[in-house]
Each structure stands twice: as structure tokens, then as C-alpha cells.
Design an enzyme around this catalytic site. Structure first.
Site, mmCIF file in Angstrom:
data_model
loop_
_atom_site.group_PDB
_atom_site.id
_atom_site.type_symbol
_atom_site.label_atom_id
_atom_site.label_comp_id
_atom_site.label_asym_id
_atom_site.label_seq_id
_atom_site.Cartn_x
_atom_site.Cartn_y
_atom_site.Cartn_z
ATOM 1 N N ARG A 122 0.785 -1.348 -0.018
ATOM 2 C CA ARG A 122 0.207 -0.057 -0.121
ATOM 3 C C ARG A 122 0.653 0.996 0.101
ATOM 4 O O ARG A 122 1.191 1.493 0.946
ATOM 5 C CB ARG A 122 -0.848 -0.259 1.145
ATOM 6 C CG ARG A 122 -1.816 -0.609 0.572
ATOM 7 C CD ARG A 122 -3.132 -1.105 1.553
ATOM 8 N NE ARG A 122 -4.490 -1.808 1.166
ATOM 9 C CZ ARG A 122 -4.563 -2.116 1.702
ATOM 10 N NH1 ARG A 122 -5.056 -1.701 3.130
ATOM 11 N NH2 ARG A 122 -6.561 -2.532 1.409
ATOM 12 N N ASP A 130 -3.958 -1.834 -6.270
ATOM 13 C CA ASP A 130 -4.438 -2.353 -5.006
ATOM 14 C C ASP A 130 -6.179 -2.993 -5.593
ATOM 15 O O ASP A 130 -7.401 -2.867 -5.065
ATOM 16 C CB ASP A 130 -4.869 -1.564 -3.709
ATOM 17 C CG ASP A 130 -5.300 -1.286 -2.630
ATOM 18 O OD1 ASP A 130 -5.121 -2.688 -2.494
ATOM 19 O OD2 ASP A 130 -5.044 -0.588 -1.700
#
Length: 423
Positions: A122, A130
Site C-alpha cells: 500500500r 490495490d
């Protein structure tokens, strides 16, 4: 002829999503790939073969996977599917490797270079890749829609000449991506929303969406976050106090949605049978963690259970897949964004840089071995044959005891401190 990307039809009966969209097919062709989409791959996501063909894909059959240099999937291939893959093929999917050591070993033995998209770090550079966030966003939305469908009353307050209908009370447990979307959706539908999470920063996020935050806000709570913004393990004393507050609150709720997941571990139990028993008849609980053991005592994967006191516990599988037409478009974009980083823009060919942070974080198997640090246990004997699709039987060497243990206990650095709450 350029290198080939193959998009197969998902074989799991519970998986309606597809790993490409007409838009990403066009973009993949722009990178220099020939794209083959298996006939019917997008049907359950409302993408007919003709739409793929219009943007440059060839509509093929399952056996065309033997031609692929890159395979894009939603779920990891099983051992039967892997027999048709060529060694060296890059396979990109949600691999779900925890607790599935045999399948991870099978990927290694097949000689494929497998990437687990849920391990994407992340960081700013990887936001568009993502998959956890894109799919959890839709799961949080759908959880509220499912709750509303099971709840036999109106959610918003309605003032009529015949009287007033009170607003439903909804409680969201776990304020990750799914939880935040659930809060926003429940608020749009007119419910009175409260939410809880162990991270102090979640309080501000909850308030920004117009909901009320619920937590035991003592000194331990104020320090329950790492410098990176992740959740710390709470003491047993704190958990007891929080459970007591939660139990009192749940008894007054009409809808409860639980979203708490910890990568590599069973889902934490948040709602006990006693809490369920305290709720009013007609109340609804949606457990988004049911596939990992569930947050709710009494939740059954794939079923809607009605308890003795009339509470419905919803345990739908693959909740993001329940809105497959939207989920597939987002997932396909996630995959394309990652594939784009693996391509040499000059030669327009796949050129995997094994020193790249994204590659190191997501590569699960490579060159006949399990290479991800969380799963390294032993080298696998590569399945290879002169003809694609014909796998040779291979005998695996025994795993060293220490290495085998580490596979179960270690967690990837990018996920080890992930906050509680789906995505």
C-alpha cells in the site's frame, strides 16, 4: 506475432467475475500483447464475447491457455488447470495462499511465475493496483444492500399522515475500506449509523461520514496505533471492556455489519451468541468475514441463518462478486495497472524486474520454487513436458521442519501490520 495474454473463464461456481474488460483488452493490445479471451469468460459480468472482440480480443477456447505468456485470473488456478500452463507463464490473480500450502506448491511445480495481487504494497505508486481496496469497497456497499433486502422494514425515517416510521439503526464493526463504504451506503439509505474500530484515526473517518464512533477511549486506545497508522494488538483487559460496551450497543441495533479480517489468521470473533440473542426479532447481521471463519458466532458460509429469536445472520460468499459487473471492471483495471509495470516499453515484451518493490512483494512462485518469504518452505520439482498440457509426475523432496513452520507463521511485510477491517 507478439506475446499473448489469456483471460480464462473462472471455473469456480461461486465466481462470476472476470479478469479483463473491453477497456483493458484495448489497453493490453496497446502494450503489444495479443489478447485471447475464453468464450463466455465475461458472461456473468455482463460482458458478452462480442464486446471483447470489438476491442481487439480473439475469442478462444480453454485449450488456448497453452499459448499464453501471461494469464490474468480472478482466483488462483487449481492443479488440474495448471497442467495446461506452460512453464514460465506469468499468472496474475488473487492467490489466497494462506492455509493453501499444497496449491502454492502446485504453482511452483508447474513452473509458473505466480503473482498474488492481494500482497500489493500500500504505497502511492501501487494505489491503482490495490485489489483489496477495489473489491472491499464494493463488498461494503453490497453488505448494506443485502442487509436492507433481509430487513423487512424501511431504513430511513418517514413522516407520514398515518404516523412516523423510525430510522433503522445500523452498526458497522471494523472501519477499513469495506466498513467505510458500508457506513456511507447505510447513511445514504437513511439509517442512523454507528461504527467501531480499534484505531483512534478511525474516529475522525467515521465522523466525516456522518456516523457516530463507539469505543472505550481510554489511554490504551489512544496509543493503539503504530507510527504507520496500523492497529496494535489490544490487551485482554481492553478487549473485555470493549466487548461489554459493544454487547450493550448491539442489543439496540437493527442491522450489524462485521468486516474484521487479519491476513493469515482466522477472522476474530466479534459477535457472540449471547449478543445475537439480545437483538430484536427481525434484526439482521451481515458477516463479511464468513469465508475466514466469521466474526459472528452462528454464521454459516453461503447461507442466511435465522436464529431462534428471529435474527437473520447473512453469510454470503464472495460478496464483491454479487456485484460482478462493477467488480470486474475495477479488478481488470487493477490488473492492467500492474501488468503495465512489467512491460518493456521499447520492445513491448514482458520484462519482469525481480528487484522491483512491487514484484518482490507480490511474486509467490518463480523458476519452480516458492519465492515469497512468507511461504518459502522447500524447492518444488517443476512440472514440465515436451508438449504443453501434458504434465510429468514429480516427487517432491521433504520440507525442512523449521522452514515448514515459518511458512505458517510468517507474514509478508506489506501486510503484517494491516489494520483490522476488510482492506
Amino acid at each position: 506475432m507478439g506475446q499473448t495474454v489469456f483471460i480464462p473463464r473462472e471455473l469456480d461456481a461461486n465466481e462470476p467475475r472476470v479478469a479483463a474488460s473491453p477497456d483493458t483488452v484495448k489497453r493490453l493490445a496497446g502494450l503489444g500483447f495479443d489478447v485471447i479471451v475464453e468464450s463466455g469468460a465475461g458472461t456473468a459480468s455482463r460482458i458478452p464475447d462480442e464486446e471483447f472482440a470489438k476491442t481487439g480480443a480473439v475469442i478462444g477456447k480453454a485449450g488456448d491457455i497453452a499459448k499464453a505468456d501471461v494469464v490474468l485470473k480472478v482466483r488462483r488456478p487449481d492443479e488440474a488447470e495448471l497442467k495446461a500452463y506452460r512453464p514460465g507463464t506469468a499468472v496474475i490473480a488473487i492467490m489466497d495462499p494462506y492455509g493453501n500450502d499444497a496449491t502454492v506448491d502446485a504453482l511452483a511445480r508447474a513452473g509458473v511465475t505466480a503473482f498474488s495481487m492481494e500482497f500489493m504494497p500500500r504505497i502511492t505508486r501501487a494505489q491503482s493496483m490495490d485489489v483489496l481496496s477495489s473489491q472491499a469497497n464494493l463488498a461494503g456497499y453490497q453488505a448494506v444492500i443485502d442487509a436492507a433486502a433481509e430487513y423487512d422494514r424501511a431504513l430511513p425515517m418517514m413522516m407520514t399522515a398515518a404516523g412516523t416510521v423510525p430510522a433503522a439503526k445500523a452498526f458497522i464493526m471494523g472501519v477499513g475500506v469495506a466498513g467505510l463504504q458500508a457506513i456511507a451506503t447505510a447513511r445514504r439509505l437513511g439509517a442512523v449509523v454507528t461504527a467501531t474500530d480499534v484505531r483512534p484515526a478511525a474516529k475522525e473517518q467515521v465522523a466525516s461520514l456522518g456516523a457516530k464512533f463507539l469505543a472505550v477511549e481510554d489511554e490504551e486506545f489512544k496509543a493503539a496505533e503504530t507510527a504507520g497508522g496500523y492497529a496494535k494488538e489490544m490487551s485482554r483487559e481492553y478487549q473485555t471492556k470493549q466487548a461489554a460496551l459493544t454487547a450493550e450497543h448491539i442489543a439496540k441495533q437493527d442491522i450489524v455489519i462485521t468486516t474484521a479480517l487479519i491476513p493469515g489468521r482466522p477472522a476474530p470473533k466479534l459477535v457472540s451468541a449471547a449478543m445475537v440473542a439480545s437483538m430484536k426479532p427481525g434484526s439482521v447481521i451481515v458477516d463479511l468475514a464468513v469465508e475466514r471463519g466469521g466474526n459472528v458466532e452462528g454464521a454459516v458460509p453461503g447461507q442466511v441463518v435465522t436464529t431462534a429469536n428471529g435474527v437473520k445472520i447473512v453469510g454470503h460468499l464472495n460478496v464483491a462478486g454479487r456485484v460482478a459487473a462493477s467488480a470486474s471492471l475495477l479488478y481488470a483495471r487493477n490488473l492492467f495497472a500492474f501488468v503495465e509495470t512489467l512491460v518493456d516499453k521499447t520492445t513491448k515484451t514482458l520484462a519482469i524486474n525481480r528487484d522491483d518493490d512491487l514484484v518482490k512483494a507480490t511474486m509467490l512462485t518463480d523458476g519452480g520454487k516458492v519465492v515469497h518469504p512468507a511461504f518459502i518452505g522447500k524447492p518444488a520439482v517443476m512440472i514440465a513436458s515436451a508438449e504443453p498440457g501434458k504434465a510429468a509426475a514429480a516427487e517432491k523432496p521433504a520440507a525442512p521442519k523449521k522452514a515448514a513452520a515459518s511458512r505458517k507463521l510468517a507474514a509478508p511485510k506489506s501486510l503484517a501490520n494491516k489494520p483490522k477491517g476488510i482492506a
